[in-house]
Write an enzyme that holds these catalytic residues in place. Structure first.
Site, PDB file in Angstrom:
ATOM      1  CE  LYS A 319      -4.328   1.741   2.042  1.00 49.69           C
ATOM      2  NZ  LYS A 319      -5.207   1.337   3.263  1.00 49.69           N
ATOM      3  CD  GLU A 420     -19.644  -3.266   8.020  1.00 46.04           C
ATOM      4  OE1 GLU A 420     -18.653  -2.726   7.638  1.00 46.04           O
ATOM      5  OE2 GLU A 420     -19.983  -4.263   7.453  1.00 46.04           O
ATOM      6  NE  ARG A 448     -21.940  -3.579   3.922  1.00 47.19           N
ATOM      7  CZ  ARG A 448     -20.920  -4.043   3.510  1.00 47.19           C
ATOM      8  NH1 ARG A 448     -19.703  -3.568   3.643  1.00 47.19           N
ATOM      9  NH2 ARG A 448     -20.973  -5.237   2.458  1.00 47.19           N
TER      10      ARG A 448
END
Length: 691
Positions: A319, A420, A448
């Site tokens: 990243k 979630e 969600r």
């Protein structure tokens, strides 16, 4: 998944071609500064559509990667936005668009944090500087923006489900287009991804899944799945792919310069690599491969895209690849703000600032806290005095302001990754055992876990508190991340209490109030900084459902009396709008009461009855939430269905909030103005009401 023979871009790269190009794979450059002047990018400038890559040599593709990475650095400096993930997939994006025939072939990005390079290569290069600004490019792939954006995203873990749907629909129609889904290791922790993989095997679908393993989502990846990926990488072996598409177990090339985990563990047994999770589910697995090695990517993907059935290619990337500061701090460089404008006087200003540090330190005003910081402070303060407090987050430790709590109380902090639904039911399970769980979650992500909130928490009336961050409009992240539906979907659930603080101090005390309440509660607060309100100590416990009259402006004998009922952080807007309204009312025929409602559920019905008894002629509600089903609707419902006084005295009612449409990205101020929720817009609507 088999490539159409007629495809103009049906490239393949043989093993011999890979060998001859292997020495080119380490030519990518690393940069240390974000350029302020647009860099020269001759190869990139010649690409109008991905088909322009057709005639590129491998060496040119590698040079293109350097140019694209440098251009992304420049554009991020001009506009801000997601940063690290985009730098990490430059080589993968080039390889995909070189090998596939987009938009005929379907490239499906998960979340969309890593789609900037894709946008640049698909005809939006000169618009990339407008990303996240009003009327500019969206921060995520969006079907309405480009034919190359096959699926609109923003939330994680959706790509495999969407790609599987595409693949099955194409198969039904007798079409042979490639469907490639790019999903990160963080997004793979979402249960939806595993549901989709399970179904892909069941359907024997032609589907190419590329797992981009950078050991990061936004926070560090955690859990058993992350450890499984680490085991695959640390084994020192890989499942290579032959020219015929067969798996070959072999030693992985030396990747010492790519050791982003910096761990030295004992070599695992080779069979463990073969018995990996993806193979166990039923996918054909190849990897792990270096996701920054363009020749290797071309070789592997050119073979994999021709295979039948569900195939997973595991690549590992860094990243922030190519920008040294981001490689060292991938969390800090997940997204960045645009560079400040430099002037000729900057050097002199910096010298002056340096010489005045001592004097300035005595007069500098303490900056306003972010609401996430207020929550983090409350967590730590409360945990010191109450050992029953446990805190849960679905992969938002930094964003939710929980870093200090996690450091100080590690045994009471639970990061469950991007899950979630699990986070909510985990809290429900905890609450059955006499502890007090707090679920820190963004409003847009709580959507969600809605079934779990209703069935597992509220139905059982369990003692769980929800700290709902990013409520309301969220600026540049746009409609996918806006938290503008939570009041509507929460207040209809029995047993729920919902608080909406006006500022930082009230947020702190409402968090304490809801924590002390035995049952299901939610405190809703926005993104960003507050008004600068000082948090008073000790923590208070407010009366449940009690509103506060903030001000009464104008003449008590005025013929028009307006009650302006404000929810949450719109109280400050209401105050200013009332002042402007009264100052513009030369005839002094209007009085305005500004009420901080503080609670969405339960409403302060006693105060509403009091206002009606005072013969208010007009009532306006104000909220940063959709009008339909929101706090204003709650007021309407009470007045129409339950209020004795309203049946005798009928004031005119107006609800001010977000209209029935998705609000496009832009600055927070632009979004508020777009909805008529800035001060001028509210004053205009109040004038219309009073007329």
């Amino acid at each position: 998944m088999q490539q159409s023979p007629s495809s103009p871009q049906s490239h393949s790269v043989s093993a011999s071609a890979f060998d001859s190009a292997a020495q080119l794979s380490n030519l990518q450059q690393t940069y240390t500064v974000i350029p302020r002047v647009r860099p020269e990018t001759p190869l990139l400038d010649g690409i109008a559509t991905p088909s322009d890559l057709n005639d590129f040599t491998t060496a040119q593709l590698i040079t293109l990667a350097d140019e694209l990475r440098l251009f992304l650095l420049y554009s991020a400096g001009q506009s801000g936005g997601h940063f690290g993930a985009n730098l990490g997939v430059v080589e993968l994006t080039i390889a995909l668009h070189y090998l596939l025939d987009a938009p005929k072939d379907q490239i499906v990005w998960d979340v969309g944090h890593q789609a900037y390079a894709h946008k640049v290569l698909t005809g939006r290069r000169e618009q990339i500087g407008t990303i996240r600004s009003k009327d500019g490019l969206t921060a995520f792939p969006e079907r309405a923006e480009s034919a190359y954006d096959t699926f609109g995203v923003g939330h994680s873990s959706t790509s495999i489900s969407a790609g599987l749907g595409m693949s099955l629909a194409l198969r039904y129609q007798g079409l042979t287009q490639t469907v490639a889904c790019i999903i990160g290791d963080g997004a793979m922790t979402g249960g939806m991804a595993f549901e989709a993989m399970n179904d892909a095997v069941q359907q024997d679908a032609d589907l190419l899944v590329i797992l981009n393993d950078n050991d990061m989502s936004i926070s560090c990846s955690i859990g058993g799945f992350s450890r499984h990926l680490a085991m695959l990488w640390e084994s020192g072996y890989q499942v290579d792919i032959s020219d015929a598409g067969e798996p070959i177990l072999c030693r992985r090339p030396d990747m010492q310069t790519f050791d982003r985990r910096k761990r030295h563990k004992e070599m695992r047994d080779v069979p463990q690599l073969e018995d990996n999770l993806f193979k166990a589910i039923g996918f054909t697995y190849f990897g792990p491969f270096d996701g920054h090695d363009i020749p290797e990517l071309l070789r592997v993907l050119s073979i994999a895209k021709q295979l039948k059935g569900p195939v997973l290619i595991h690549i590992y990337t860094t990243k922030g690849k190519g920008f040294a500061p981001a490689e060292l701090d991938p969390v800090g460089y997940h997204a960045i703000s645009k560079l400040p404008v430099e002037t000729e006087n900057d050097a002199q200003s910096k010298a002056t600032e340096a010489s005045d540090i001592t004097a300035a330190s005595t007069v500098t005003t303490k900056p306003a806290l972010k609401y996430s910081q207020v929550f983090g402070q409350f967590l730590c303060d409360k945990a010191v005095t109450d050992d029953k407090l446990l805190a849960i987050t679905p992969a938002m430790e930094e964003g939710s302001g929980m870093i200090d709590f996690a450091r100080r109380f590690p045994e009471r902090f639970f990061d469950v990754a991007i899950a979630e639904q699990h986070a909510v039911t985990l809290a429900a399970g905890m609450a059955t055992q006499g502890v007090k769980p707090i679920v820190a979650i963004y409003s847009t992500f709580l959507q969600r876990g809605y079934d779990q909130l209703i069935h597992d928490v509220a139905l059982q009336d369990l003692d769980v508190m929800f700290a709902i961050d990013r409520a309301g409009l969220v600026g540049e992240d746009g409609a996918t991340h806006a938290g503008v539906f939570d009041l509507a979907f929460l207040r209809c659930v029995p047993n729920m209490l919902i608080a909406a603080p006006k500022d930082e101090n009230e947020c702190y005390h409402l968090l304490n109030t809801c924590y002390e309440y035995q049952g299901c509660t939610a405190v809703r607060y926005p993104r960003g900084t507050g008004t600068g309100a000082v948090i008073t100590q000790p923590a208070q416990t407010y009366n449940i459902g009690e509103a506060v009259v903030e001000s009464i402006l104008g003449n008590d004998t005025a013929p028009k009396k307006l009650a302006l009922l404000a929810f949450g952080t719109t109280v400050a807007t209401a105050q200013q709008a009332a002042q402007n309204l009264i100052s513009e009312d030369a005839s002094a025929d209007c009085q305005v009461q500004v009420v901080n409602m503080r609670w969405v559920k339960p409403l302060d019905s006693a105060l509403l009855e009091s206002l009606l008894a005072q013969r208010v002629t007009h009532i306006a509600t104000l909220e940063e939430h959709v009008i339909m089903g929101g706090a204003g609707s709650a007021v309407n419902e009470y007045l129409l269905n339950e209020s004795p006084a309203f049946k005798r005295h009928h004031p005119i009612i107006c609800n001010i909030g977000i209209p029935d449409r998705f609000i496009a990205h832009g600055s927070p101020a632009e979004q508020l103005a777009d909805c008529g929720l800035d001060i001028d817009g509210v004053v205009k609507q109040l004038k219309q009401l009073l007329s």
